[in-house]
Design an enzyme around this catalytic site. Structure first.
Site, short mmCIF file in Angstrom:
data_model
loop_
_atom_site.label_atom_id
_atom_site.label_comp_id
_atom_site.label_asym_id
_atom_site.label_seq_id
_atom_site.Cartn_x
_atom_site.Cartn_y
_atom_site.Cartn_z
N LYS A 276 -22.83 2.32 -12.46
CA LYS A 276 -23.66 3.62 -13.03
C LYS A 276 -24.71 3.36 -13.90
O LYS A 276 -25.68 4.02 -13.71
CB LYS A 276 -22.72 4.58 -13.07
CG LYS A 276 -21.97 4.95 -11.61
CD LYS A 276 -21.15 6.16 -12.08
CE LYS A 276 -20.05 6.68 -10.43
NZ LYS A 276 -21.01 7.07 -9.65
N ASN B 182 -14.30 9.67 -3.31
CA ASN B 182 -14.63 9.77 -4.59
C ASN B 182 -15.66 11.10 -4.52
O ASN B 182 -16.07 11.49 -3.64
CB ASN B 182 -15.59 8.71 -5.12
CG ASN B 182 -17.25 9.00 -4.99
OD1 ASN B 182 -17.67 9.48 -5.70
ND2 ASN B 182 -17.52 8.47 -3.50
N PHE C 49 -22.34 11.93 -9.84
CA PHE C 49 -23.23 11.38 -10.42
C PHE C 49 -23.21 11.47 -12.02
O PHE C 49 -24.12 11.65 -12.82
CB PHE C 49 -24.67 12.08 -10.34
CG PHE C 49 -25.24 12.03 -8.86
CD1 PHE C 49 -24.86 11.18 -7.87
CD2 PHE C 49 -26.33 12.79 -8.50
CE1 PHE C 49 -25.41 11.07 -6.81
CE2 PHE C 49 -26.96 12.44 -7.22
CZ PHE C 49 -26.34 11.49 -6.17
N SER D 143 -25.56 12.11 -1.26
CA SER D 143 -24.07 12.22 -1.97
C SER D 143 -23.56 13.47 -1.44
O SER D 143 -24.31 14.41 -1.41
CB SER D 143 -24.33 11.94 -3.46
OG SER D 143 -22.97 12.29 -3.74
N ASN E 151 -21.33 14.94 -3.33
CA ASN E 151 -20.75 15.26 -4.53
C ASN E 151 -21.67 16.01 -5.56
O ASN E 151 -21.35 16.42 -6.65
CB ASN E 151 -20.16 14.09 -5.24
CG ASN E 151 -19.15 13.28 -4.37
OD1 ASN E 151 -18.63 13.98 -3.67
ND2 ASN E 151 -19.23 12.16 -4.65
N THR E 152 -22.81 16.52 -5.13
CA THR E 152 -23.84 17.32 -5.86
C THR E 152 -24.09 18.56 -5.00
O THR E 152 -24.61 18.22 -3.79
CB THR E 152 -25.11 16.62 -6.35
OG1 THR E 152 -24.80 15.52 -7.22
CG2 THR E 152 -26.12 17.66 -7.02
N LYS F 180 -31.63 6.48 1.19
CA LYS F 180 -30.31 6.32 1.58
C LYS F 180 -29.80 7.69 2.21
O LYS F 180 -29.95 8.78 1.75
CB LYS F 180 -29.38 6.04 0.24
CG LYS F 180 -28.03 5.49 0.70
CD LYS F 180 -27.23 5.17 -0.58
CE LYS F 180 -25.70 4.56 -0.13
NZ LYS F 180 -25.09 4.25 -1.18
N ASN G 121 -24.30 6.50 3.03
CA ASN G 121 -23.39 6.75 2.09
C ASN G 121 -22.16 7.22 2.40
O ASN G 121 -21.65 6.78 3.72
CB ASN G 121 -24.04 8.04 1.62
CG ASN G 121 -23.80 8.43 0.02
OD1 ASN G 121 -22.80 8.06 -0.33
ND2 ASN G 121 -25.03 8.61 -0.66
#
Length: 351
Positions: A72, A117, A121, A182, A184-185, A215, A244
Site C-alpha cells: 500500500k 478485507n 484505503f 473498492s 470499503n470506502t 479498475k 476488484n
C-alpha cells in the site's frame, strides 16, 4: 529459502493483518541485504523470450504482477521483485494519510482459500509516498500506482482527489489506476457511472500522457460492466483492470458482513465479467485480469481471453511466493504447447 508450506501453519496462528505486517518486514529487508536479494531473484524470477512484451512504454519481462492492496505504501519494491513478479501495483493511495477501518479488518477463509478485507484505503498519504516513489523510479520492473479518494472527501469533490494524485505522481509511475470499485470506502462504488467517468478521464488525460486505467467491481451485470468500460475507453481510459473484490458473501460459509472477498471464490465471477468486457474491448484497449488467479492454467485462460497482464494477491497467502515462479514457468509451457513463440500471440487467442 524456507519452505512456505512448513511456515504457513505458524503464520496462520497470527491474525491476518499481523502476518501481513511480518511478511512486509521480510520483503523490505531484501532491499538492504544483497545476498538475500540475489538468492531470491535467482530462484524466483522467471525470464524467457516467450513471456516478454512491451506495454505502456516499458518492457514487462513476465506478465504476472502483484495486485494493489499488498504494498500500500511503496515500501517493498525490492522484495516484490525478488519474489518474481514482473510488475508491481502499489496503493490504493489517497491524498491525505488514512488509518483505514477499525480492526479486525482482514480475515482468512481457509477452506475456500479466500480472503475478506475491509481495510479502507489505509495508507501513508501522498506526501510520504510520493517521496518514496521519486527516490526509486524508474525501477527495474514497471510500477503501477492505484489511486482513490479519501473517506472524508464528499463524492461531489472526489474528482479533485484523483486529479491531485495524478498531477503529483504521474512522473513516478508507468501507469495509474482509477479505483472507484473498492467496497470499503462508503459511496465509492456509486462513482461507477458514466457521468463521473466522463468528467474524471476528461480532466485526468489533460494532466498526463501516462496511461490511466479503470479498475471495476465484479458486482454488476454483464451489460452494465461492458457499457461502463466501453464508455471509459471512449472517455480516454487506456485500459481496464477487472476485477476488484466481491461483496457476494454467499460465496463463503462463514462471512463477515463487511468488506470484499478475493481469492478462489472470486475466480469464476471475475472471469465471467472479464470475458464479457474482453468480447467488447479486446483490440481496442489494454486489459488486465485479476481475481482468483493461482495456477498457470487460470492465468493462461485469462490471457487467451484477452488479458495482456494478470495480477494476484490472495494466492500468495495460501500458496506462498512459489506460486509466482510456478505460474510463469507453466505459462512458458502452455504458450509453447499452443505453437506460439510469444505471449503476444496467445493474448486474445480465444476472441
Amino acid at each position: 529459502m524456507i519452505d512456505y508450506e512448513s511456515l504457513k501453519p505458524w503464520l496462520f496462528k497470527l491474525q491476518p493483518e499481523s502476518a501481513h505486517t511480518l511478511a512486509a518486514a521480510v520483503l523490505r529487508s531484501a532491499g538492504y541485504c544483497t545476498p538475500l536479494f540475489n538468492s531470491w531473484i535467482a530462484k524466483n524470477f522467471v525470464t524467457h523470450p516467450s513471456l516478454s512484451q512491451e506495454l505502456f512504454g516499458r518492457t514487462f519481462l513476465n506478465p504476472v504482477g502483484l495486485g494493489a492492496g499488498f504494498d500500500k505504501n511503496a515500501t517493498m519494491f525490492h522484495g516484490v521483485l525478488a519474489m518474481g513478479f514482473g510488475f508491481t501495483e502499489i496503493g490504493t493511495l489517497t491524498p491525505k494519510p488514512q488509518e483505514g477501518n477499525p480492526r479486525p479488518r482482514l480475515w482468512r477463509h481457509i477452506e475456500e482459500e479466500s480472503l475478506q478485507n475491509a481495510m479502507g484505503f489505509n495508507n501513508d498519504g501522498l506526501f510520504r509516498i510520493s517521496h518514496r516513489l521519486k527516490n526509486i523510479y524508474p525501477f527495474s520492473t514497471p510500477i503501477g500506482v492505484n489511486i482513490g479518494k479519501n473517506k472524508i472527501t464528499p463524492d461531489a469533490n472526489a474528482i479533485k482527489d484523483y486529479t491531485t494524485l495524478i498531477k503529483a505522481l504521474h512522473n513516478y509511475a508507468d501507469y495509474m489506476v482509477i479505483n472507484i470499485s473498492s467496497p470499503n470506502t462508503p459511496g465509492l462504488r456509486d462513482l461507477q457511472n458514466e457521468a463521473f467517468i466522463s468528467q474524471l478521464f476528461g480532466e485526468a488525460k489533460a494532466l498526463t500522457t501516462k496511461p490511466i486505467l479503470l479498475k471495476i467491481a465484479p458486482d454488476m451485470s454483464e451489460d452494465q460492466a461492458v457499457s461502463l468500460c466501453a464508455h471509459a475507453v471512449e472517455s480516454g481510459a487506456d485500459g481496464i483492470i477487472a476485477t476488484n473484490t466481491t461483496i457476494d458473501y454467499s460465496l463463503v460459509s462463514e462471512p463477515e458482513e463487511i468488506g470484499g472477498l478475493s481469492g478462489e471464490v472470486l475466480r469464476e465471477r471475475s472471469f465471467y465479467i472479464f470475458d464479457a468486457i474482453a468480447r467488447e474491448l479486446f483490440g481496442k484497449t489494454t486489459l488486465i485480469s485479476v481475481g482468483g488467479i493461482s495456477t498457470p492454467e487460470e492465468a493462461y485462460r485469462r490471457i487467451r481471453a484477452g488479458a495482456s497482464l494478470v495480477q494476484l494477491y490472495s494466492a500468495l497467502v495460501f500458496k506462498g511466493p512459489e506460486v509466482i515462479e510456478e505460474i510463469n514457468s507453466g505459462l512458458i509451457d502452455l504458450i509453447a504447447q499452443d505453437g506460439f513463440s510469444s505471449i503476444t500471440q496467445a493474448i486474445g487467442a480465444d476472441r
